[in-house]
Design a protein around this motif. Structure first.
Motif, PDB file in Angstrom:
ATOM      1  N   THR A 135       0.831  -1.203   0.000  1.00 30.43           N
ATOM      2  CA  THR A 135       0.000   0.000   0.000  1.00 30.43           C
ATOM      3  C   THR A 135       0.870   1.260   0.000  1.00 30.43           C
ATOM      4  O   THR A 135       0.611   2.211  -0.742  1.00 30.43           O
ATOM      5  CB  THR A 135      -0.941  -0.022   1.221  1.00 30.43           C
ATOM      6  OG1 THR A 135      -1.674  -1.253   1.198  1.00 30.43           O
ATOM      7  CG2 THR A 135      -1.907   1.148   1.188  1.00 30.43           C
ATOM      8  N   ASP A 155      -3.885  -1.882  -5.651  1.00 29.80           N
ATOM      9  CA  ASP A 155      -3.355  -2.464  -4.416  1.00 29.80           C
ATOM     10  C   ASP A 155      -4.108  -3.785  -4.218  1.00 29.80           C
ATOM     11  O   ASP A 155      -5.273  -3.898  -4.584  1.00 29.80           O
ATOM     12  CB  ASP A 155      -3.658  -1.500  -3.255  1.00 29.80           C
ATOM     13  CG  ASP A 155      -2.943  -1.876  -1.965  1.00 29.80           C
ATOM     14  OD1 ASP A 155      -1.965  -2.634  -2.030  1.00 29.80           O
ATOM     15  OD2 ASP A 155      -3.367  -1.388  -0.896  1.00 29.80           O
ATOM     16  N   GLN A 178      -6.092   3.317   4.669  1.00 28.80           N
ATOM     17  CA  GLN A 178      -4.668   3.630   4.461  1.00 28.80           C
ATOM     18  C   GLN A 178      -4.418   4.092   3.019  1.00 28.80           C
ATOM     19  O   GLN A 178      -3.720   5.077   2.776  1.00 28.80           O
ATOM     20  CB  GLN A 178      -3.841   2.381   4.773  1.00 28.80           C
ATOM     21  CG  GLN A 178      -2.340   2.593   4.772  1.00 28.80           C
ATOM     22  CD  GLN A 178      -1.585   1.261   4.795  1.00 28.80           C
ATOM     23  OE1 GLN A 178      -2.212   0.187   4.824  1.00 28.80           O
ATOM     24  NE2 GLN A 178      -0.276   1.321   4.761  1.00 28.80           N
ATOM     25  N   ASP A 191      -7.439  -4.429  -1.928  1.00 28.76           N
ATOM     26  CA  ASP A 191      -7.281  -5.171  -0.676  1.00 28.76           C
ATOM     27  C   ASP A 191      -8.497  -4.821   0.143  1.00 28.76           C
ATOM     28  O   ASP A 191      -8.548  -3.786   0.801  1.00 28.76           O
ATOM     29  CB  ASP A 191      -6.002  -4.764   0.059  1.00 28.76           C
ATOM     30  CG  ASP A 191      -5.882  -5.470   1.413  1.00 28.76           C
ATOM     31  OD1 ASP A 191      -6.803  -6.245   1.755  1.00 28.76           O
ATOM     32  OD2 ASP A 191      -4.872  -5.263   2.110  1.00 28.76           O
TER      33      ASP A 191
END
Ligand SMILES: Nc1nc2c(ncn2[C@@H]2O[C@H](COP(=O)(O)OP(=O)(O)O)[C@@H](O)[C@H]2O)c(=O)[nH]1
Ligand SMILES: [Mg+2]
Length: 313
Positions: free
Chosen positions: A119, A194, A151, A142
């Protein structure tokens, strides 16, 4: 230029432990031997292996060194230092099209086990490409933990790029489907995805990656494909094992090697390229946005041996 020096400085500092581990030993051999003999070679060999370059890589470096010593009729052990550096550099050749994905409309899939820096690397890359004037979209595929989505959102905000995300627990392939649609309609230069890294369940991971790949292939066939595995440099030989496992489930086009700040196992960068034939394309030396840069073999070896890089005109 200032920025580059800054990164090189960080790389030099980051590789301090690797240098203490490998180079200090090598230097003492160079100065401790008066002749190039078997014992001299054996000691270099041992240090390279201990420095996480791996047996195969070390063997091929040693072979190259012996050949050059013979060809150039070198007698002084000190002269072997440059030869050794050159030889390590040759092991890390990137190939010509390493960064083709930056020039074309592309989809970059970032994979790897938990905690390696996926990430963070997605965020850093997004920021840098946006600064280069590119239209960047990131996809939060994710979906395993809400924290992972948050995040990436933080990074997207910091980088000033669009993010496509759904709720925790949603189908990662569905996120990618949405993201591809957005990339097409918004004419993005690059879509960076990601992903979750649950390698302990290889079958699930494989199925998930296959599904994601199928969607991209089907919905966005014109996009240039890049798949980077993120590996944590502090894990040494284990990083190599992870890379091999990911090679079984995806067409890997390169490596992002993170956390080279403060590891004694920086030699793994050489082993990865040499043993797997997959280039390390980026290295990470910290947690900030500028702490990820393209891999430069010359710079890396210079930092490893702490030789000042000459400014090139
Ligand atoms: N020191 C250092 N830390 C890093 C680097 N890259 C990532 N990290 C840290 O590693 C931790 C895990 O990173 P994350 O991106 O969440 O990993 P992911 O689980 O693979 O997505 C975070 O605390 C990051 O700040 C790096 O190059 N150097
Ligand atoms: Mg993550």
């Amino acid at each position: 230029m200032g920025e580059k020096k800054g990164f090189f400085g960080k790389l030099v500092a980051g590789l301090q432990k690797t240098r203490d581990n490998i180079i200090a030993g090598v230097d003492s051999i160079f100065s401790g031997f008066s002749a190039i003999d078997d014992e001299f070679y054996e000691e270099i060999e041992e240090i390279l292996i201990m420095g996480d370059l791996g047996i195969q890589t070390t063997m091929s470096i040693m072979e190259d060194l012996r050949r050059k010593v013979k060809e150039q009729n070198i007698k002084d052990p000190l002269e072997c230092k440059q030869l050794l550096m050159d030889s390590i550099m040759t092991q890390m050749d990137l190939g010509e099209n390493a960064y083709e994905f930056e020039k074309q409309r592309s989809v970059l899939l970032v994979i790897g086990v938990n905690g390696v820096g996926k990430t963070t690397s997605v965020g850093k890359l997004a920021g840098q490409m946006k600064d280069d004037g590119k239209k960047v979209i990131v996809a939060a595929a994710d979906t395993f933990r809400a924290a992972a989505i948050e995040q990436l959102s933080e990074w997207a905000k910091r980088a000033g790029v669009d993010i496509i995300a759904q709720q925790e627990g949603s189908d990662p392939a569905a996120v990618v489907y949405d993201a591809v649609a957005a990339a097409k309609s918004r004419h993005a230069d690059i879509l960076i995805c990601d992903t979750a890294g649950r390698l302990h369940n290889k079958k699930n991971l494989m199925e998930e990656l296959k599904k994601i790949n199928r969607i991209i292939d089907k919905e966005y066939p014109e996009a240039y494909r890049e798949t980077l595995v993120v590996l944590d440099g502090t894990t040494g030989q284990n990083a190599l094992v992870q890379a091999k496992q990911f090679m079984e489930v995806a067409d890997i086009t390169g490596i992002i090697l993170t956390k080279l700040d403060g590891t004694a196992k920086g030699g793994i960068a050489v082993a990865i390229q040499s043993e797997l034939g997959i280039p390390v394309k980026y290295i990470g030396v910290g947690e900030k946005i500028d702490d990820l840069q393209k891999f430069n073999a010359k710079e890396f070896v210079s930092a490893l041996f702490h030789v000042e890089e000459k400014e090139e005109a």
